[in-house]
Design a protein around this motif. Structure first.
Motif, PDB file in Angstrom:
ATOM      1  N   THR A 277     -10.066   1.228  32.000  1.00  0.00           N
ATOM      2  CA  THR A 277     -11.006   0.653  32.958  1.00  0.00           C
ATOM      3  C   THR A 277     -11.683  -0.580  32.364  1.00  0.00           C
ATOM      4  OG1 THR A 277     -11.426   2.894  33.741  1.00  0.00           O
ATOM      5  CG2 THR A 277     -12.949   1.194  34.467  1.00  0.00           C
ATOM      6  N   ILE A 281     -11.301  -4.485  33.565  1.00  0.00           N
ATOM      7  CA  ILE A 281     -12.498  -5.263  33.923  1.00  0.00           C
ATOM      8  C   ILE A 281     -12.629  -6.512  33.046  1.00  0.00           C
ATOM      9  CG2 ILE A 281     -15.034  -5.240  33.928  1.00  0.00           C
ATOM     10  CD1 ILE A 281     -14.861  -2.305  34.826  1.00  0.00           C
ATOM     11  N   ALA A 284     -10.343  -9.051  34.135  1.00  0.00           N
ATOM     12  CA  ALA A 284     -10.833  -9.719  35.344  1.00  0.00           C
ATOM     13  C   ALA A 284     -11.887 -10.768  34.987  1.00  0.00           C
ATOM     14  CB  ALA A 284     -11.404  -8.692  36.317  1.00  0.00           C
ATOM     15  N   TYR A 294     -11.119 -13.407  39.883  1.00  0.00           N
ATOM     16  CA  TYR A 294     -11.147 -12.213  39.039  1.00  0.00           C
ATOM     17  C   TYR A 294      -9.976 -11.290  39.311  1.00  0.00           C
ATOM     18  CZ  TYR A 294     -13.588 -10.529  43.195  1.00  0.00           C
ATOM     19  OH  TYR A 294     -13.924 -10.243  44.478  1.00  0.00           O
ATOM     20  N   TRP A 297      -3.812 -10.229  42.128  1.00  0.00           N
ATOM     21  CA  TRP A 297      -2.647  -9.406  42.473  1.00  0.00           C
ATOM     22  C   TRP A 297      -1.378  -9.903  41.802  1.00  0.00           C
ATOM     23  CZ3 TRP A 297      -3.651  -4.837  44.388  1.00  0.00           C
ATOM     24  CH2 TRP A 297      -4.769  -4.658  45.213  1.00  0.00           C
ATOM     25  N   PRO A 299       1.726  -9.483  39.176  1.00  0.00           N
ATOM     26  CA  PRO A 299       2.384  -8.207  38.879  1.00  0.00           C
ATOM     27  C   PRO A 299       1.750  -7.416  37.739  1.00  0.00           C
ATOM     28  CG  PRO A 299       4.023  -9.874  39.291  1.00  0.00           C
ATOM     29  CD  PRO A 299       2.700 -10.583  39.300  1.00  0.00           C
ATOM     30  N   THR A 302      -1.443  -5.871  38.952  1.00  0.00           N
ATOM     31  CA  THR A 302      -1.138  -4.808  39.892  1.00  0.00           C
ATOM     32  C   THR A 302      -0.618  -3.576  39.170  1.00  0.00           C
ATOM     33  OG1 THR A 302      -0.578  -6.544  41.454  1.00  0.00           O
ATOM     34  CG2 THR A 302       0.047  -4.310  42.044  1.00  0.00           C
ATOM     35  N   TRP A 303       0.249  -3.771  38.172  1.00  0.00           N
ATOM     36  CA  TRP A 303       0.787  -2.612  37.454  1.00  0.00           C
ATOM     37  C   TRP A 303      -0.277  -1.909  36.626  1.00  0.00           C
ATOM     38  CZ3 TRP A 303       4.640   0.712  37.588  1.00  0.00           C
ATOM     39  CH2 TRP A 303       5.714   0.402  38.416  1.00  0.00           C
ATOM     40  N   LEU A 305      -3.283  -1.696  37.588  1.00  0.00           N
ATOM     41  CA  LEU A 305      -3.998  -0.938  38.624  1.00  0.00           C
ATOM     42  C   LEU A 305      -3.200   0.311  39.010  1.00  0.00           C
ATOM     43  CD1 LEU A 305      -6.421  -0.871  40.613  1.00  0.00           C
ATOM     44  CD2 LEU A 305      -4.919  -1.950  42.273  1.00  0.00           C
ATOM     45  N   ILE A 306      -1.872   0.175  39.110  1.00  0.00           N
ATOM     46  CA  ILE A 306      -1.021   1.327  39.442  1.00  0.00           C
ATOM     47  C   ILE A 306      -1.219   2.422  38.388  1.00  0.00           C
ATOM     48  CG2 ILE A 306       1.387   2.112  39.571  1.00  0.00           C
ATOM     49  CD1 ILE A 306       2.010  -0.726  40.777  1.00  0.00           C
ATOM     50  N   TRP A 308      -3.791   2.833  36.484  1.00  0.00           N
ATOM     51  CA  TRP A 308      -5.157   3.337  36.665  1.00  0.00           C
ATOM     52  C   TRP A 308      -5.199   4.348  37.809  1.00  0.00           C
ATOM     53  CZ3 TRP A 308      -9.251   3.292  40.176  1.00  0.00           C
ATOM     54  CH2 TRP A 308     -10.535   3.472  39.636  1.00  0.00           C
ATOM     55  N   LEU A 309      -4.496   4.017  38.907  1.00  0.00           N
ATOM     56  CA  LEU A 309      -4.482   4.908  40.074  1.00  0.00           C
ATOM     57  C   LEU A 309      -3.824   6.246  39.730  1.00  0.00           C
ATOM     58  CD1 LEU A 309      -3.500   2.330  42.848  1.00  0.00           C
ATOM     59  CD2 LEU A 309      -5.672   3.539  42.696  1.00  0.00           C
ATOM     60  N   ILE A 310      -2.723   6.201  38.961  1.00  0.00           N
ATOM     61  CA  ILE A 310      -2.031   7.440  38.609  1.00  0.00           C
ATOM     62  C   ILE A 310      -2.930   8.338  37.762  1.00  0.00           C
ATOM     63  CG2 ILE A 310      -0.095   8.437  37.316  1.00  0.00           C
ATOM     64  CD1 ILE A 310       1.544   5.966  38.139  1.00  0.00           C
ATOM     65  N   LEU A 350       9.526  -8.951  35.835  1.00  0.00           N
ATOM     66  CA  LEU A 350       8.779  -9.606  36.904  1.00  0.00           C
ATOM     67  C   LEU A 350       8.045 -10.813  36.336  1.00  0.00           C
ATOM     68  CD1 LEU A 350       7.226  -6.301  38.249  1.00  0.00           C
ATOM     69  CD2 LEU A 350       9.231  -7.445  39.169  1.00  0.00           C
ATOM     70  N   LEU A 353       1.254 -14.628  36.064  1.00  0.00           N
ATOM     71  CA  LEU A 353       0.368 -15.387  35.181  1.00  0.00           C
ATOM     72  C   LEU A 353       0.476 -14.952  33.731  1.00  0.00           C
ATOM     73  CD1 LEU A 353      -2.946 -15.624  37.188  1.00  0.00           C
ATOM     74  CD2 LEU A 353      -1.497 -17.499  36.462  1.00  0.00           C
TER      75      LEU A 353
ATOM     76  N   LEU B  36      -4.495   7.963  46.352  1.00  0.00           N
ATOM     77  CA  LEU B  36      -4.326   7.264  45.077  1.00  0.00           C
ATOM     78  C   LEU B  36      -2.847   7.090  44.770  1.00  0.00           C
ATOM     79  CD1 LEU B  36      -7.100   8.996  42.915  1.00  0.00           C
ATOM     80  CD2 LEU B  36      -7.095   6.648  43.749  1.00  0.00           C
ATOM     81  N   ALA B  40      -0.688   3.643  44.695  1.00  0.00           N
ATOM     82  CA  ALA B  40       0.100   3.280  43.514  1.00  0.00           C
ATOM     83  C   ALA B  40       1.521   2.928  43.928  1.00  0.00           C
ATOM     84  CB  ALA B  40       0.092   4.421  42.498  1.00  0.00           C
ATOM     85  N   SER B  43       1.762  -0.337  46.004  1.00  0.00           N
ATOM     86  CA  SER B  43       1.447  -1.501  45.181  1.00  0.00           C
ATOM     87  C   SER B  43       2.677  -1.999  44.435  1.00  0.00           C
ATOM     88  CB  SER B  43       0.344  -1.172  44.174  1.00  0.00           C
ATOM     89  OG  SER B  43      -0.857  -0.893  44.843  1.00  0.00           O
ATOM     90  N   THR B  47       4.853  -6.028  43.690  1.00  0.00           N
ATOM     91  CA  THR B  47       5.196  -6.634  42.407  1.00  0.00           C
ATOM     92  C   THR B  47       6.682  -6.968  42.344  1.00  0.00           C
ATOM     93  OG1 THR B  47       5.665  -4.537  41.286  1.00  0.00           O
ATOM     94  CG2 THR B  47       3.394  -5.304  41.247  1.00  0.00           C
ATOM     95  N   TYR B  86      -0.965  -7.337  49.966  1.00  0.00           N
ATOM     96  CA  TYR B  86      -2.278  -6.837  49.548  1.00  0.00           C
ATOM     97  C   TYR B  86      -3.373  -7.253  50.518  1.00  0.00           C
ATOM     98  CZ  TYR B  86       0.409  -5.931  45.377  1.00  0.00           C
ATOM     99  OH  TYR B  86       1.374  -5.487  44.517  1.00  0.00           O
ATOM    100  N   TRP B 429     -19.244  -7.717  39.694  1.00  0.00           N
ATOM    101  CA  TRP B 429     -19.600  -7.403  38.293  1.00  0.00           C
ATOM    102  C   TRP B 429     -20.583  -6.246  38.216  1.00  0.00           C
ATOM    103  CZ3 TRP B 429     -15.509  -9.040  37.023  1.00  0.00           C
ATOM    104  CH2 TRP B 429     -15.126 -10.350  36.866  1.00  0.00           C
ATOM    105  N   CYS B 432     -18.607  -3.248  38.525  1.00  0.00           N
ATOM    106  CA  CYS B 432     -17.845  -2.959  37.298  1.00  0.00           C
ATOM    107  C   CYS B 432     -18.737  -2.318  36.241  1.00  0.00           C
ATOM    108  CB  CYS B 432     -17.231  -4.241  36.740  1.00  0.00           C
ATOM    109  SG  CYS B 432     -15.873  -4.854  37.741  1.00  0.00           S
TER     110      CYS B 432
END
Lengths: 360, 491
Positions: A277, A281, A284, A294, A297, A299, A302-303, A305-306, A308-310, A350, A353, B36, B40, B43, B47, B86, B429, B432
């Protein structure tokens, strides 16, 4: 003056992890305390060499020029090396805290594979490179360090979860299939890396370095080698499936590990999740200060975040839905696969940036 | 693990029938886990399908469906929102469902937490002793009051503030700490909603724009690249003040690779110079919450020498010619002339062709090359690029691309600035910070309760019962509890 003393220490560390892994496996097989102690000793030695390697690399970067000097966590080689270092560091702490050496056989391969991969991969530069302007930021350093501490915690959770599934196997069911395939794939990756290492030494003498991963196996220019690779892959998976019960019996001799494994897997995720986390942050914050956005999206973002979601799903399932044991272990393993993809898949497959961290 | 019996107040559900059904649907943690995992999974799609430039997907689509169907497949992707997924209605819908889920679960569970936190800890009873996590009982050769003093000291040394009671001749000490942990999870969940609110504020009223300023010149507006959803601004956003570029500096490593570039900017607001800053990539200028980021640079008109690669369309050897910006040279083998306009250092391929928007990692140098006939009339203008394929000229049998460009010493530059305005970023922020705090509280603190009961058996002996309960992190509490027992029962 060549700035490659850090690489020498890197090699020492890599081989130490390999030997430590062998000793940890022997420890499981023969249940001999002395063998276990030797395994731990080699691990600590490797960790020391690895620490020296990172420190020397840092120092060497400043020797190359004051404007080049930077903390060695900026390209793929440096950050993966740092990641492997963190895995071993956290593993050593877990081993000391729980006074249990059985995890070693499952953690060392992850670190060793990471080290070997960045060493063998022909398109990963091992040299010290100057930083492009956008990478000169303290946020970046916090971002990389917290992300990798998190990844390392997840790596340990992965190894321990895999162990949990093995220990709790009763019959050859779907879960059995799942973990034997996981082990088979790890072995297959080993074989691929060894084949690449052989191919690399051959081609250095012939006409320079190879261009892709798996040139010594699945992407060889010789069709027979490709065909043979697939045969081997199927064979490895079949052998893993056939010998799975033997692996279980090997582990079964260690008493009362099941509940502890579940606990360690959860604890390491509970440590990794806050770190991830903070990593996301600070990433960002850094992007916002470098590009004025910040969250874009891309790749890599996003990954992460994926992933993090899991793990968020894992925590909700475990803490509120009462998921324990097998289901939680499988989710933890899937989470770590997402971690690997966040780091390697995104860089190699993929675009985005984060391409500065990409191979090349 | 809740050892205290708590009866939460019944939550007021909105109405009956369908509304209650919707409420119940969102009150489930099972839904959270599903959402969730679904988030995932979807998302991942974004990508694989390139989100920045729809046209970049053509190659992949051609590989999947054949070159003939690629364009049609791309149109389908664009229509279904998969090239901007998104921001598509269904992705935003999933996020809205997650928000509703968080909100409803919070309302559902809050009364129970309030009850747990506000309920007063009671002295130990034989009934409550049955449901604690840990207990210990010992006969001690000491009178009750000296045991009590010792127990009190032990509790205080471990950070507890014990209450005292006497029930039926028994002495009771009891204390709790770490109640705060019960709020951690609410802080985390609220923080996610706060981040969403910040993101919405940004997309409703914030914008992104790009502007080029020649050294010594100033601008008062920028080209919008990302328009705000709730403000009608057209293509250009007026800044409300002027920004002047006093100086541009480029530093390079010994290898020639750029190591840093800097623009010295001055803000002129209301006729006065109000701000002055030398910006670099990670260090923008901020005036009235509008930020100016160093994003690109290039030679000012007339200051670069372009090396153009000219190759015959039917194949053959490529020839290189040098053209000064603004200069005109004959194109060998044709009656035409080439004229070079502005040179850009950072061009990327947009959906409708090249745009000056990139940064130094993905961008290419580019220039407008004008093809003139023998009377110097414009025949056509093409975008010549270095790292991407150039536009193909129709009038001449050659392809033209940029080999490289040189800038002489003392040449003037323009600076390319990304202009952003995001009124929601501070909200993000705050969210966060709350998220990190909440996670730390939720994971690394725990609600601990301890009870000590001292039953005098005779004048110089007593039976001590120590009990402890914790809502999580049982293993570390076990160690704490052992320490407490040792301290109380030691001689």
């Amino acid at each position: 003056m060549a700035f490659d003393i850090n690489i020498k220490f890197f090699e020492i560390a890599t081989f130490s992890y390999l030997f430590a892994m062998v000793f940890y496996i022997c420890y499981l097989a023969f249940k001999n305390q002395t063998v276990g102690k030797i395994a731990s000793g080699i691990t600590y030695f490797g960790l020391l060499a690895h620490t020296v390697s990172i420190g020397v690399r840092w120092w060497e970067s400043y020797k190359m020029g004051a404007d080049i000097g930077h903390i060695p966590i900026s390209n793929l080689f440096e950050s993966m090396s740092f990641g492997a270092w963190t895995i071993i560091l956290i593993y050593s702490l877990v081993e000391m805290k729980y006074k249990n050496r059985t995890f070693g056989a499952f953690i060392m391969p992850v670190a060793f594979l990471a080290m070997t991969y960045i060493f063998v991969a022909p398109n990963i530069s091992k040299g010290i490179e100057p930083l492009v302007p956008a990478l000169k930021s303290y946020w970046l350093h916090i971002h990389v360090i917290t992300s990798f501490l998190g990844y390392a915690a997840f790596a340990i959770s992965f190894g321990v979860s895999l162990m949990y599934l093995i220990v709790n196997t009763q019959e050859k069911d779907r879960v059995y299939f799942f973990w034997t395939v996981c082990i088979g794939l790890v072995v297959a990756v080993f074989a691929v890396l060894i084949a690449d290492a052989v191919q690399l030494t051959q081609s250095v003498f012939a006409q320079g370095q190879g261009k892709h991963m798996m040139e010594g196996s699945f992407r060889s220019s010789i069709p027979a080698v490709v065909a043979l690779s697939y045969v081997f892959l199927v064979a490895i998976l079949a052998v893993s499936w056939a010998l799975g019960m033997k692996i279980r019996d090997m582990l079964a001799g260690f008493a009362n590990t099941s509940e502890q494994l579940d606990e360690v897997a959860y604890k390491t995720i509970a440590i990794g999740f806050p770190l991830l986390t903070v990593g996301i942050i600070t990433g960002a914050v850094w992007a916002n200060s470098a590009w004025g956005t910040y969250w874009g999206w891309d790749p890599k973002e996003t990954w992460s975040l994926i992933t993090w979601l899991i793990y968020a799903a894992y925590l909700h399932a475990r803490l509120t839905r009462g998921w324990r044991g097998k289901r939680a272990a499988i989710l933890s393993i899937i989470g770590f696969l997402a971690v690997i993809f966040t780091f390697l898949g995104v860089n190699l497959l993929l675009s985005g940036l984060h391409s500065y961290g990409a191979a090349g | 693990m809740e050892e205290q019996k708590v009866t939460p107040k019944q939550v007021q559900k909105p109405g009956g029938g369908p509304l209650a059904a919707v409420w119940d649907f969102f009150a489930s943690v099972k839904l959270t886990v599903i959402l969730l995992i679904v988030l995932a999974l979807v998302s991942v799609i974004g990508t694989v399908i390139d989100q920045t430039e729809p046209a970049k997907n053509l190659q992949m689509l051609a590989g999947m469906f054949g070159p003939a169907n690629a364009q049609g497949a791309l149109e389908f992707l664009v229509k279904s929102g998969l090239t901007n997924m998104y921001h598509s209605w269904w992705f935003v819908g999933l996020l809205s469902m997650l928000s509703a889920n968080i909100f409803v679960c919070t309302i559902e569970r809050l009364p129970r937490t309030i009850a747990i936190v506000t309920i007063r800890q009671e002295p130990l009873t034989d009934e409550s002793l049955k449901s604690v996590n840990m207990k210990d009982e010992k006969r001690m050769k000491a009178d009750a009051s000296s045991v009590k003093e010792k127990a009190k000291a032990a509790l205080k040394s471990m950070g507890y503030n014990p209450k005292e009671a006497e029930v039926d001749g028994e002495i009771h000490l009891y204390a709790e700490k770490g109640k705060l942990t019960r709020w951690g999870v609410y802080v985390v969940h609220a923080s996610i909603l706060v981040v969403f609110v910040g993101a919405l504020i940004g997309s409703f009223w914030g914008y992104k724009a790009y502007v080029q300023i020649m050294e010594g010149q100033s601008v008062d507006a920028a080209q919008l690249t990302n328009k705000p959803l709730l403000r009608n601004l057209g293509d250009e956003v007026p800044l409300g003040f002027q920004v002047r570029c006093d100086k541009f500096e480029l530093e390079t490593y010994a290898s020639g690779m750029p190591s840093g570039y800097y623009s010295t900017l001055t803000v002129i607001d209301g006729g006065k110079e109000v701000a002055h800053k030398r910006i670099r990539v990670n260090d923008p200028l901020d005036h009235k919450s509008i930020r100016f980021f160093q994003s690109s640079y290039g030679p000012a008109p007339g200051n670069a020498i372009l090396i153009l690669g000219i190759s015959p369309k039917q194949g053959g050897e490529e020839k290189f010619i040098e053209v000064r910006q603004g200069g005109t040279v004959p194109l060998e083998g044709t009656p035409y002339f080439l004229n070079v306009g502005q040179v850009f250092a950072n061009v990327v391929m947009g959906p409708e062709g090249p745009v000056v928007e990139g940064n130094e990692y993905e961008g290419s140098s580019g220039a407008n090359v004008v093809i003139l006939d023998k009377d110097k009339n414009v025949v056509e203008t093409i975008a010549a690029l270095q790292r991407f394929p150039s536009q193909e000229p129709k009038s001449v049998p050659f392809n033209i691309h940029i080999g490289d460009y040189k800038v002489g010493p003392g040449a003037k530059y323009y600076t390319g600035l990304q202009v952003t305005y995001d009124p929601g970023v501070w909200v993000v922020w705050i969210g966060c910070i709350l998220m990190v705090l909440g996670i730390l509280i939720a994971f690394f603190t725990s609600h601990k309760r301890v009870w000590i009961r001292i039953k005098p058996t005779d004048k110089s002996a007593s039976t001590v019962t120590i009990a402890g309960s914790v809502n999580k992190n049982k293993y570390s509490f076990e160690a704490d509890f052992k320490k407490l027992v040792e301290k109380v029962e030691s001689h």
